[in-house]
Scaffold this motif. Structure first.
Motif, short mmCIF file in Angstrom:
data_model
loop_
_atom_site.label_atom_id
_atom_site.label_comp_id
_atom_site.label_asym_id
_atom_site.label_seq_id
_atom_site.Cartn_x
_atom_site.Cartn_y
_atom_site.Cartn_z
N MET A 1 -55.11 31.95 -5.02
CA MET A 1 -54.06 32.86 -4.54
C MET A 1 -53.14 32.15 -3.54
O MET A 1 -53.61 31.47 -2.64
N GLY A 2 -51.87 32.27 -3.70
CA GLY A 2 -50.95 31.65 -2.75
C GLY A 2 -50.67 30.19 -3.01
O GLY A 2 -49.88 29.59 -2.32
N GLU A 3 -51.32 29.61 -4.04
CA GLU A 3 -51.10 28.20 -4.34
C GLU A 3 -50.21 28.08 -5.57
O GLU A 3 -50.54 28.61 -6.63
N SER A 4 -49.10 27.37 -5.42
CA SER A 4 -48.34 27.07 -6.64
C SER A 4 -47.69 25.70 -6.49
O SER A 4 -47.62 25.16 -5.40
N VAL A 5 -47.25 25.15 -7.61
CA VAL A 5 -46.68 23.81 -7.61
C VAL A 5 -45.36 23.83 -8.38
O VAL A 5 -45.28 24.40 -9.47
N PHE A 6 -44.34 23.22 -7.79
CA PHE A 6 -43.04 23.12 -8.42
C PHE A 6 -42.72 21.65 -8.66
O PHE A 6 -43.22 20.78 -7.97
N LYS A 7 -41.86 21.40 -9.62
CA LYS A 7 -41.42 20.03 -9.87
C LYS A 7 -39.90 19.96 -9.75
O LYS A 7 -39.20 20.89 -10.18
N GLY A 8 -39.41 18.90 -9.12
CA GLY A 8 -37.98 18.73 -8.97
C GLY A 8 -37.44 17.71 -9.96
O GLY A 8 -38.06 16.66 -10.16
N VAL A 9 -36.31 18.00 -10.57
CA VAL A 9 -35.70 17.10 -11.55
C VAL A 9 -34.23 16.90 -11.16
O VAL A 9 -33.52 17.88 -10.91
N GLU A 10 -33.79 15.63 -11.07
CA GLU A 10 -32.40 15.38 -10.71
C GLU A 10 -31.51 15.42 -11.95
O GLU A 10 -31.78 14.76 -12.94
N MET A 11 -30.45 16.21 -11.90
CA MET A 11 -29.54 16.33 -13.03
C MET A 11 -28.08 16.21 -12.56
O MET A 11 -27.75 16.63 -11.46
N VAL A 12 -27.25 15.63 -13.41
CA VAL A 12 -25.83 15.51 -13.11
C VAL A 12 -25.05 16.26 -14.19
O VAL A 12 -25.18 15.93 -15.36
N GLY A 13 -24.31 17.27 -13.78
CA GLY A 13 -23.47 17.99 -14.73
C GLY A 13 -22.02 17.58 -14.56
O GLY A 13 -21.57 17.34 -13.45
N THR A 14 -21.28 17.48 -15.67
CA THR A 14 -19.86 17.13 -15.57
C THR A 14 -19.02 18.18 -16.28
O THR A 14 -19.46 18.84 -17.21
N SER A 15 -17.78 18.30 -15.80
CA SER A 15 -16.86 19.28 -16.37
C SER A 15 -15.44 18.82 -16.09
O SER A 15 -15.18 18.18 -15.08
N ASP A 16 -14.51 19.14 -16.97
CA ASP A 16 -13.11 18.83 -16.66
C ASP A 16 -12.40 20.04 -16.04
O ASP A 16 -11.19 20.02 -15.83
N GLN A 17 -13.18 21.10 -15.72
CA GLN A 17 -12.58 22.28 -15.12
C GLN A 17 -12.73 22.35 -13.59
O GLN A 17 -11.76 22.47 -12.86
N SER A 18 -14.00 22.31 -13.11
CA SER A 18 -14.23 22.50 -11.68
C SER A 18 -15.66 22.08 -11.33
O SER A 18 -16.49 21.87 -12.23
N VAL B 1 -43.38 20.02 -5.27
CA VAL B 1 -43.50 20.89 -4.12
C VAL B 1 -44.80 21.67 -4.24
O VAL B 1 -45.01 22.38 -5.22
N GLY B 2 -45.68 21.50 -3.26
CA GLY B 2 -46.92 22.26 -3.25
C GLY B 2 -46.85 23.37 -2.20
O GLY B 2 -46.26 23.17 -1.15
N THR B 3 -47.43 24.53 -2.51
CA THR B 3 -47.43 25.61 -1.53
C THR B 3 -48.86 26.09 -1.28
O THR B 3 -49.72 25.98 -2.15
N SER B 4 -49.06 26.63 -0.09
CA SER B 4 -50.38 27.13 0.30
C SER B 4 -50.20 28.17 1.39
O SER B 4 -49.27 28.09 2.18
N ASP B 5 -51.10 29.14 1.46
CA ASP B 5 -51.03 30.08 2.58
C ASP B 5 -51.98 29.67 3.69
O ASP B 5 -52.17 30.40 4.65
N GLN B 6 -52.55 28.45 3.58
CA GLN B 6 -53.47 27.97 4.63
C GLN B 6 -52.81 27.00 5.62
O GLN B 6 -52.82 27.21 6.83
N SER B 7 -52.25 25.90 5.09
CA SER B 7 -51.74 24.85 5.98
C SER B 7 -50.88 23.88 5.19
O SER B 7 -50.90 23.89 3.95
#
Lengths: 76, 76, 76, 76, 76, 76, 76, 76, 76, 76, 76, 76
Positions: free
Chosen positions: I1-18, G12-18
């Motif tokens: 300023m205002g620029e950042s980058v996130f990464k998404g990771v798929e995870m599967v959690g299991t439980s015998d409670q809920s 996911v990239g973010t920017s305050d421009q576009s």
């Protein structure tokens, strides 16, 4: 000059006659309070079966034009 | 306190310049009546072609925060 | 008479306890201003993680019945 | 009166400048052979990364009006 | 022999009467130029509201059989 | 020069051998009339069961490059 | 000889421009650590509205080629 | 007891033989670095057509078990 | 300023409670190796039934912030 | 109290008259063997075109209430 | 007479050979008890990886024709 | 020997306590008649609001193993 804004409202109309009639019921109701109804999309068609009778239910997204002046409240 | 409630409103902005401008048109209009605009999602990008001109149309779901007191009407 | 019209409103409830509580928060808030709340659909479940705390966020579509008379404004 | 038929054609436009330009490339090409272009929908936005360059690719569904007479071939 | 090839074409029919009629309008038009119409799928049902009139719009994907010989052009 | 346009065509290939063969049947047929076949997407896999025999049916979206000159008709 | 393996990573990239700039921000960051970036898909476009400023957020799935040798770790 | 965590990784395998082989190519590559491969889902089947040759491309989501100890890095 | 980058990771959690506990299991595990966990989306809720016991399985997409410096490897 | 269980069954009704009639055909047939029919959802509307005739086909998911006692077999 | 009713049943076939074989396994099993099998749709393709072996799993929706008389129970 | 067949059945459980309880209600009911319950998928979570009370409704697809012998009827 080329800029306009529309608002979409989700409505469900029901009828014991047909899906077509259920759409008319919802559109007619929408027109009582929405001045500038523009278009709609059929999102779902369902039926309820109660005491041997079929009730037709249609979910629509109805769009109408917002005036530029503050008369319409987008937030509503 | 951790508890808050937001309301989503579907809006369509149009522009004869670009999709970016159509988004700005809708967001600007939403701000005129929505006090606490929080985030939006782009749901659809379309174009209308009329008399040789391109009209950009963007459907957004715009979210704003409802006040705890009864000032905002969730039903609207 | 078989004809009725419902309106759907998208709401997001948040809670720092659980998804169940976030739903209750949104439904309780909706009831403050919606007279005839009828059903809802869970559309999305998300979580926000801030300063080591989990915030549960649930997006609902809440449906309520519109009166036949003009008391309710469908456009809102 | 009131009856008309449109045909949808899927097109992919590419550009090394921007998604906006890729849309213009596809629409311009469509207009060379489609007489009555009416509207389009953005279906997908992708990017190709080759030799350090970014290529923008936009998939559109473009709709144009079919003439009542047999001049246009729906089957094509 | 078991091998055959079909082609799908997206068409939108409109009518001021009903969704059923809008489908007939599109299918009738398709038959003027498509020799071996085989089946269709309803993809979307919309309505346009202009000057107080409702226009029904149905988007179909219509499939017809391609002849083995080169008479039909798959690319069209 | 970085700008190119592709057209997508939906085709259904059938075979009494396998899904793989049904794809080959459709691609082979597409190549008879499409000069610059570029890629395809598998959209659906179905089977028909008639008189004890299985018929494999694969729906593809096939993409080919449109020439810049007017030789190809995008509208078809 | 015709066999290769790619890995997809959601960013996911973010920017305050576009939105365009937010894509560039994510792609540029991906290239710092991914040797053989091949293509990406735009999965979602959102906006955050904070203190009167708009932040553009684009979710991409970015694909890069894995080397045959054990240099790249698919599991990561 | 009863608690475990899996991680999903998106991979694309290609082959000039068949979709089945493209899956094997991706799974084999995943096993070189993923210790506890558990299951996968086929997300997309595509084909590339280059210089008269068909390349089969399959997108998989591959899941493997994370060890409780810190040996595996979930973030990767 | 205002620029950042996130990464998404798929995870599967299991439980015998809920389901709630299965989410906590996955989030807790993610935090062991992900420094800046930001938000997650619930993608699927399943149950496994083995030897008369119910196992709750939740698939999440977990997002965390990538540092600007090269400490984090986006490719992993 | 407040606990009940419904079962959903997928049915396809066909008619040479209309989609509405195809729904009635399926619902009527379902009622012959399902005691407590409760609601249905329209999942798909298709048409078959054979020897110049249109056959309307509607896929429904029909729901009926299961008795608490063992009279109904959920597994069927 | 134009009216007929079909029922859809979801089945999952597994095989340690291939997806094609898993489909045959499910169809063969369905034929043991379903008299008038008509068509099927492939809904999902998955793989299980256990002790170094690959198990192919295919989810199908299988449709068969219901007799007009009460011999078949739609509710099952 | 690697070949097995499962059948999926759609069930809706309701409860006035919670979504979790609604799932247990449906699973418990399914076990009364399904011998070899294997897994389930949560497909939808809804709520009904009647006379000031909340009813939780969960739609599940429940899968169970079919015996090789003719004891189980796949058609049901």
């Amino acid at each position: 000059m080329g800029e306009s804004v529309f608002k979409g409202v989700e409505m469900v109309g029901t009828s014991d006659q047909s899906f077509s009639h259920a759409i008319e019921v919802a559109v007619k109701r929408a027109r009582q309070s929405l001045r500038d109804l523009s278009w709609f999309i059929v999102k779902e068609q369902r039926g309820g079966l109660q005491q041997g009778r079929l009730e037709y239910q249609v979910t629509l997204e109805v769009y109408f034009k917002l005036e530029a002046e503050s008369g319409d409240k987008a937030a509503d």
